[in-house]
Design a protein around this motif. Structure first.
Motif, PDB file in Angstrom:
ATOM      1  N   ALA A 381       0.834  -1.193   0.000  1.00 48.22           N
ATOM      2  CA  ALA A 381       0.000   0.000   0.000  1.00 48.22           C
ATOM      3  C   ALA A 381       0.874   1.249   0.000  1.00 48.22           C
ATOM      4  CB  ALA A 381      -0.919   0.012   1.221  1.00 48.22           C
ATOM      5  N   LYS A 382       0.507   2.203  -0.870  1.00 43.30           N
ATOM      6  CA  LYS A 382       1.197   3.487  -0.940  1.00 43.30           C
ATOM      7  C   LYS A 382       0.156   4.581  -1.179  1.00 43.30           C
ATOM      8  CE  LYS A 382       5.573   1.747  -2.846  1.00 43.30           C
ATOM      9  NZ  LYS A 382       6.533   1.835  -3.978  1.00 43.30           N
ATOM     10  N   GLU A 383       0.493   5.778  -0.724  1.00 41.05           N
ATOM     11  CA  GLU A 383      -0.389   6.923  -0.944  1.00 41.05           C
ATOM     12  C   GLU A 383      -0.571   7.174  -2.435  1.00 41.05           C
ATOM     13  OE1 GLU A 383      -0.696  11.725   0.079  1.00 41.05           O
ATOM     14  OE2 GLU A 383       0.936  10.501   0.906  1.00 41.05           O
ATOM     15  N   GLY A 384      -1.836   7.348  -2.851  1.00 41.12           N
ATOM     16  CA  GLY A 384      -2.136   7.643  -4.247  1.00 41.12           C
ATOM     17  C   GLY A 384      -2.453   6.431  -5.095  1.00 41.12           C
ATOM     18  N   VAL A 385      -2.244   5.203  -4.567  1.00 38.69           N
ATOM     19  CA  VAL A 385      -2.527   3.989  -5.343  1.00 38.69           C
ATOM     20  C   VAL A 385      -4.032   3.860  -5.547  1.00 38.69           C
ATOM     21  CG1 VAL A 385      -2.423   1.471  -5.314  1.00 38.69           C
ATOM     22  CG2 VAL A 385      -0.437   2.815  -4.614  1.00 38.69           C
ATOM     23  N   SER A 386      -4.451   3.564  -6.785  1.00 37.77           N
ATOM     24  CA  SER A 386      -5.861   3.433  -7.105  1.00 37.77           C
ATOM     25  C   SER A 386      -6.418   2.127  -6.563  1.00 37.77           C
ATOM     26  CB  SER A 386      -6.066   3.507  -8.615  1.00 37.77           C
ATOM     27  OG  SER A 386      -7.434   3.313  -8.940  1.00 37.77           O
ATOM     28  N   ASP A 396     -30.910  14.177 -16.277  1.00 37.17           N
ATOM     29  CA  ASP A 396     -31.242  15.592 -16.393  1.00 37.17           C
ATOM     30  C   ASP A 396     -30.209  16.298 -17.274  1.00 37.17           C
ATOM     31  OD1 ASP A 396     -33.575  15.669 -14.838  1.00 37.17           O
ATOM     32  OD2 ASP A 396     -32.375  15.574 -13.000  1.00 37.17           O
ATOM     33  N   VAL A 397     -30.433  17.624 -17.474  1.00 40.02           N
ATOM     34  CA  VAL A 397     -29.532  18.404 -18.323  1.00 40.02           C
ATOM     35  C   VAL A 397     -28.926  19.539 -17.501  1.00 40.02           C
ATOM     36  CG1 VAL A 397     -30.786  17.867 -20.434  1.00 40.02           C
ATOM     37  CG2 VAL A 397     -31.435  19.891 -19.093  1.00 40.02           C
ATOM     38  N   GLY A 398     -27.852  20.126 -18.055  1.00 42.91           N
ATOM     39  CA  GLY A 398     -27.198  21.244 -17.378  1.00 42.91           C
ATOM     40  C   GLY A 398     -26.609  20.816 -16.047  1.00 42.91           C
ATOM     41  N   ASN A 399     -26.633  21.731 -15.079  1.00 44.20           N
ATOM     42  CA  ASN A 399     -26.100  21.411 -13.751  1.00 44.20           C
ATOM     43  C   ASN A 399     -26.861  20.283 -13.086  1.00 44.20           C
ATOM     44  OD1 ASN A 399     -24.032  23.244 -13.785  1.00 44.20           O
ATOM     45  ND2 ASN A 399     -25.208  24.887 -12.799  1.00 44.20           N
ATOM     46  N   ASN A 400     -28.095  20.084 -13.485  1.00 43.44           N
ATOM     47  CA  ASN A 400     -28.870  18.988 -12.907  1.00 43.44           C
ATOM     48  C   ASN A 400     -28.284  17.620 -13.247  1.00 43.44           C
ATOM     49  OD1 ASN A 400     -30.627  20.876 -11.883  1.00 43.44           O
ATOM     50  ND2 ASN A 400     -32.063  20.716 -13.596  1.00 43.44           N
ATOM     51  N   SER A 401     -27.427  17.562 -14.257  1.00 42.45           N
ATOM     52  CA  SER A 401     -26.836  16.272 -14.638  1.00 42.45           C
ATOM     53  C   SER A 401     -25.348  16.186 -14.316  1.00 42.45           C
ATOM     54  CB  SER A 401     -27.038  16.047 -16.150  1.00 42.45           C
ATOM     55  OG  SER A 401     -26.340  17.034 -16.902  1.00 42.45           O
ATOM     56  N   VAL A 402     -24.777  17.254 -13.779  1.00 43.95           N
ATOM     57  CA  VAL A 402     -23.358  17.220 -13.369  1.00 43.95           C
ATOM     58  C   VAL A 402     -23.273  16.507 -12.034  1.00 43.95           C
ATOM     59  CG1 VAL A 402     -21.355  18.592 -12.756  1.00 43.95           C
ATOM     60  CG2 VAL A 402     -22.843  19.335 -14.619  1.00 43.95           C
ATOM     61  N   ILE A 403     -22.407  15.453 -11.965  1.00 42.19           N
ATOM     62  CA  ILE A 403     -22.364  14.574 -10.787  1.00 42.19           C
ATOM     63  C   ILE A 403     -21.058  14.797 -10.027  1.00 42.19           C
ATOM     64  CG2 ILE A 403     -22.371  12.182  -9.984  1.00 42.19           C
ATOM     65  CD1 ILE A 403     -23.991  11.474 -12.481  1.00 42.19           C
ATOM     66  N   SER A 404     -21.174  14.853  -8.699  1.00 39.49           N
ATOM     67  CA  SER A 404     -20.014  14.881  -7.801  1.00 39.49           C
ATOM     68  C   SER A 404     -20.087  13.675  -6.892  1.00 39.49           C
ATOM     69  CB  SER A 404     -19.996  16.171  -6.965  1.00 39.49           C
ATOM     70  OG  SER A 404     -19.774  17.295  -7.780  1.00 39.49           O
ATOM     71  N   TYR A 405     -18.901  13.086  -6.617  1.00 37.87           N
ATOM     72  CA  TYR A 405     -18.814  11.898  -5.774  1.00 37.87           C
ATOM     73  C   TYR A 405     -18.176  12.276  -4.436  1.00 37.87           C
ATOM     74  CZ  TYR A 405     -19.518   9.573 -10.289  1.00 37.87           C
ATOM     75  OH  TYR A 405     -20.003   9.178 -11.499  1.00 37.87           O
ATOM     76  N   ASN A 417     -12.028  10.944  -5.902  1.00 39.77           N
ATOM     77  CA  ASN A 417     -12.032  12.069  -6.818  1.00 39.77           C
ATOM     78  C   ASN A 417     -13.484  12.465  -7.066  1.00 39.77           C
ATOM     79  OD1 ASN A 417     -12.116  13.565  -9.389  1.00 39.77           O
ATOM     80  ND2 ASN A 417      -9.922  13.099  -9.487  1.00 39.77           N
ATOM     81  N   ASN A 418     -13.848  13.702  -6.670  1.00 38.14           N
ATOM     82  CA  ASN A 418     -15.265  14.064  -6.736  1.00 38.14           C
ATOM     83  C   ASN A 418     -15.773  14.250  -8.164  1.00 38.14           C
ATOM     84  OD1 ASN A 418     -13.860  16.407  -7.228  1.00 38.14           O
ATOM     85  ND2 ASN A 418     -15.267  17.718  -6.097  1.00 38.14           N
ATOM     86  N   HIS A 419     -14.849  14.298  -9.138  1.00 35.50           N
ATOM     87  CA  HIS A 419     -15.274  14.419 -10.534  1.00 35.50           C
ATOM     88  C   HIS A 419     -15.359  13.062 -11.236  1.00 35.50           C
ATOM     89  CE1 HIS A 419     -15.038  18.710 -10.207  1.00 35.50           C
ATOM     90  NE2 HIS A 419     -13.734  18.667  -9.885  1.00 35.50           N
ATOM     91  N   THR A 420     -14.330  12.195 -10.999  1.00 32.46           N
ATOM     92  CA  THR A 420     -14.245  10.927 -11.738  1.00 32.46           C
ATOM     93  C   THR A 420     -14.789   9.737 -10.969  1.00 32.46           C
ATOM     94  OG1 THR A 420     -12.020  10.431 -10.925  1.00 32.46           O
ATOM     95  CG2 THR A 420     -12.187  11.823 -12.885  1.00 32.46           C
ATOM     96  N   GLY A 421     -14.853   9.826  -9.631  1.00 35.50           N
ATOM     97  CA  GLY A 421     -15.298   8.688  -8.826  1.00 35.50           C
ATOM     98  C   GLY A 421     -14.186   7.702  -8.528  1.00 35.50           C
ATOM     99  N   GLU A 422     -12.917   8.011  -8.872  1.00 33.61           N
ATOM    100  CA  GLU A 422     -11.814   7.091  -8.585  1.00 33.61           C
ATOM    101  C   GLU A 422     -11.467   7.171  -7.102  1.00 33.61           C
ATOM    102  OE1 GLU A 422      -7.274   6.021 -10.060  1.00 33.61           O
ATOM    103  OE2 GLU A 422      -8.065   8.048 -10.356  1.00 33.61           O
ATOM    104  N   ILE A 423     -11.325   5.971  -6.453  1.00 26.66           N
ATOM    105  CA  ILE A 423     -10.966   5.873  -5.038  1.00 26.66           C
ATOM    106  C   ILE A 423      -9.496   5.490  -4.956  1.00 26.66           C
ATOM    107  CG2 ILE A 423     -11.403   4.693  -2.855  1.00 26.66           C
ATOM    108  CD1 ILE A 423     -14.276   4.273  -3.774  1.00 26.66           C
TER     109      ILE A 423
END
Length: 701
Positions: A381-386, A396-405, A417-423
């Motif tokens: 285990a190391k910091e930053g490992v996916s 929905d459309v516009g901001n209604n369809s922009v997703i944050s995780y 990552n709140n944009h991509t969903g990568e942990i």
């Protein structure tokens, strides 16, 4: 007369002549003789007091100071003595005017013309004769006015209402102020001091003498609805006194203006799913007039033929609005008032309204999978490992369809990552000491307002539809045993105490299982003196300490876990052996022999020093002599042996005594069993000096 009797011919008057001198002659025809007779006229009370005042009217200003002399009405009496001594009395002064013993009429209290204008006084002057004679004088004091009262309005505030179309010059209000003073001091004049709000030309006028308030400029309710006028009333005194009153003029509206929209067209935006009966827009309809409930707005929708009326300019939703069904509505609004006379339709009282329906966030994000699984090995285990990636979609459309995780609960070990969903890992997981299962709740939230749960309902939580991520973490032996920083590492123990329990010195290991199983050992047990329990860390001695052999120990305890490879830690103890009184004082030799010349004065003949292997209080040594204490003395602490007097060889040539050394330690070592170890024999030989001549055995032979 011939008999020598002197008689008065007329009535005597003391006030005219007080003394007479008569020269009298006596003759018998042959001879004459002369005599002088002195006659003194005695006064009687035959004169009343007489005032010297001619005028009986006095004028005094009402503000004359207290103590002022108003007039001197002193009287005289032609008699003398008590018959001519005049006293005064005053009537009618009302407590404000009085007379003194010299006839001065004084002001005792302040005058107030407005309270009393005239005082009728009677001054009585009486002498002290018998009988008493008196004279009365009537005076009139007229209080003259000073300007000490300002004009007073009947009210400090007047309020009137005037229609905005009132004719110019009409009297709106008659103001009246009264002044308690008299004459010019009571002559009141009126003027307007200020008008609020101010105007280039005065809107109101007030008559200088009558106080009538009239209109001089046309009123306009739509411009100014209320005036506040400060009117001043001043008197003719010097200096003049004045007062003001406030006149509030309320301008009353008349229906002289039509209603108007503030713009020709409107673009209105509403969200879909707006509730039935909700207001869409409140139009700004202005009417410079002010009459309640008189504006009527007619709404004509292009797609419907039946118009709708509203009285406050508010457009309401009559049915269900769905953006997906219809995105835009066109309306025509017409407005009229209900005044008298009613204002008719003009080019400014209708408008076009375009209503655009906006999208609302009525679809929540949804994950593509209900559950995610991943495995992480601590060793790699190391910091930053996916670890893995999660994914959600929103229709929905516009901001209604922009997703944050995001994680529902904060994690110190994982980051998303709140944009991509990568942990990914936030650290190397070194603190995880056992196989561990970590469950993370991931939330997908769109940027709509309001955000929705998976069933489309509003939620007070800023996160919505979630998924479970299960991460299995496998442990390695990556943590050594650790001794607590609170363990006391400096110890002390008494000597000769036998077997001692020194305490439990245990360590902890953050790993689990075999990796956390700890055994204890000593790097050096000092020939079996110390022993530690390998399982518990309990430390003890196997035999007694002897401080005289070794007074301290540095003991190293080693804690070793059972991992492969194993890890260990050490703890160093400093053990100090405490002294007990187990050693007596010891002289370096068992006997001393000292030679001392006879006849020498007292002095130190020897310094005896004993040694004690103990320390501190147990090593303090005291000295004493047994026997011969009349000739010798030893210092209790110093051990210095001193003669107490000159020795005489001829009387005694040799002394033997015992010197003892002892200490006050516990237990005491001066018992008889050990006394020989703490004493020595001290022998003193007296050396002869030639201080005696030869002596025959007998005086004669």
């Amino acid at each position: 007369d011939v008999n020598g009797i002197i008689r008065t011919k007329t009535k005597l008057d003391y006030e005219s002549q007080k003394n007479y001198t008569l020269n009298i002659s006596l003759s018998d025809g042959k001879a004459e003789d002369y005599a002088t007779v002195f006659i003194t006229v005695t006064d009687v009370n035959d004169n009343s007091p007489v005032f010297g005042v001619i005028s009986t009217t006095i004028n005094a200003l009402e503000n004359v100071p207290v103590g002022t002399t108003l007039i001197n009405v002193s009287a005289t009496d032609a008699d003398e003595g008590f018959n001519g001594f005049v006293v005064y009395a005053l009537k009618g002064g009302e407590g404000k005017i009085d007379i003194d013993s010299s006839g001065l009429i004084l002001l005792e209290k302040e005058l107030d013309r407005e309270t009393q204008e005239i005082y009728n006084l009677t001054v009585i002057a009486s002498d002290q004769g018998q009988p008493v004679l008196s004279t009365a004088l009537n005076l009139t004091v007229i209080v003259d006015d000073v300007n000490d009262n300002p004009p007073v309005f009947g009210s400090s505030r007047y309020e009137i209402s005037v229609f905005e179309d009132e004719v110019l010059g009409k009297t709106l209000l008659t103001l009246s102020a009264t002044d308690l003073d008299a004459g010019a001091n009571a002559l009141v004049k009126y003027r307007i001091v200020s008008q609020n709000p101010s105007t280039p030309l005065p809107v109101f006028l007030v008559n200088l003498t009558t106080g009538q308030l009239s209109l001089s400029q046309q009123l306009d309710y739509e411009t100014i609805k209320q005036y506040e006028i400060q009117v001043e009333a001043s008197d003719g005194g010097q200096p003049s006194l004045s007062t003001t009153t406030l006149v509030v003029v309320h301008v009353l509206d008349i229906n002289d203006n039509p209603p108007e929209f503030d713009q020709a067209t409107y673009d209105v935006f509403v969200f879909e799913n707006i509730r039935k009966g909700s207001p869409i827009y409140i139009f700004s309809i202005t009417d410079k007039d002010e009459v309640l409930e008189r504006i009527i707005t007619t709404i004509v929708e292009y797609v419907e033929s039946k118009p709708t009326q509203t009285t406050d300019g508010t457009v309401l939703v009559k049915g269900y609005v769905d953006r997906e069904a219809k995105e835009k509505y066109e309306l025509l609004l017409v407005v009229s008032d209900n005044g008298v006379p009613q204002r008719q339709v003009t080019e400014t009282n209708f408008t076009y309204v375009s209503i655009q329906v906006l999208d609302v966030n009525d679809n929540p994000p949804r994950f593509t999978k209900a559950q995610y699984l991943a495995t992480v090995v601590v060793a790699t285990a190391k910091e930053g490992v996916s670890v893995l990636s999660v994914s959600a979609t929103d229709p929905d459309v516009g901001n209604n369809s922009v997703i944050s995780y995001s994680f529902m609960n904060h994690s110190d070990d994982f980051h998303i990552n709140n944009h991509t969903g990568e942990i990914t890992l936030s650290n190397n997981l070194a603190h995880i000491t056992a196989d561990t299962v970590i469950t993370l709740t991931v939330i997908a939230a769109d940027h709509g307002v309001p955000q929705l749960t998976s069933n489309g309902k509003k939620s007070s939580h800023p996160s919505f539809l979630s998924t479970q991520v299960t991460v299995r973490v496998t442990d390695i032996n990556d943590n050594p045993p650790v001794f607590s920083a609170l363990i006391q590492t400096k110890l002390s123990a008494p000597e000769n105490a036998g077997v001692l329990e020194l305490g439990v010195f245990s360590a902890t290991d953050l790993d689990i299982g075999v990796n956390a199983l700890i055994s204890y050992s000593l790097q050096d047990d000092f020939a079996g003196l110390f022993h530690i329990n390998s399982s518990t860390g309990n430390l003890m001695t196997k035999q007694s300490f002897d401080r005289e052999m070794m007074d301290s120990y540095e003991l190293k305890i080693i804690a070793t876990d059972s991992g492969r490879p194993s890890q260990s830690a050490s703890l160093i103890l400093s053990i100090t052996v405490e002294d007990v009184n187990d050693n007596p004082p010891v002289f370096p030799q068992k006997s001393y022999t000292v030679s001392v010349k006879e006849n020498e004065p007292p002095h130190v003949i020897l310094s005896a020093t004993a040694m004690d292997e103990d320390i501190g209080y147990n090593a303090i040594i005291y000295y004493t002599i047994i026997g011969e204490t009349s000739s010798f003395y030893v210092g209790e602490v110093s051990g210095n042996i001193t003669t107490l007097q000159p020795l005489d060889y001829e009387s005694r040539a040799h002394y033997t005594f015992i010197l003892k050394a002892f200490n006050p330690g516990e237990p005491s070592l001066l018992d008889t069993a050990n006394i020989t170890d703490m004493s020595l024999v001290f022998s003193v030989t007296v050396e002869d000096v030639n201080d005696e001549g030869p002596i025959f055995d007998q005086p004669s032979y």
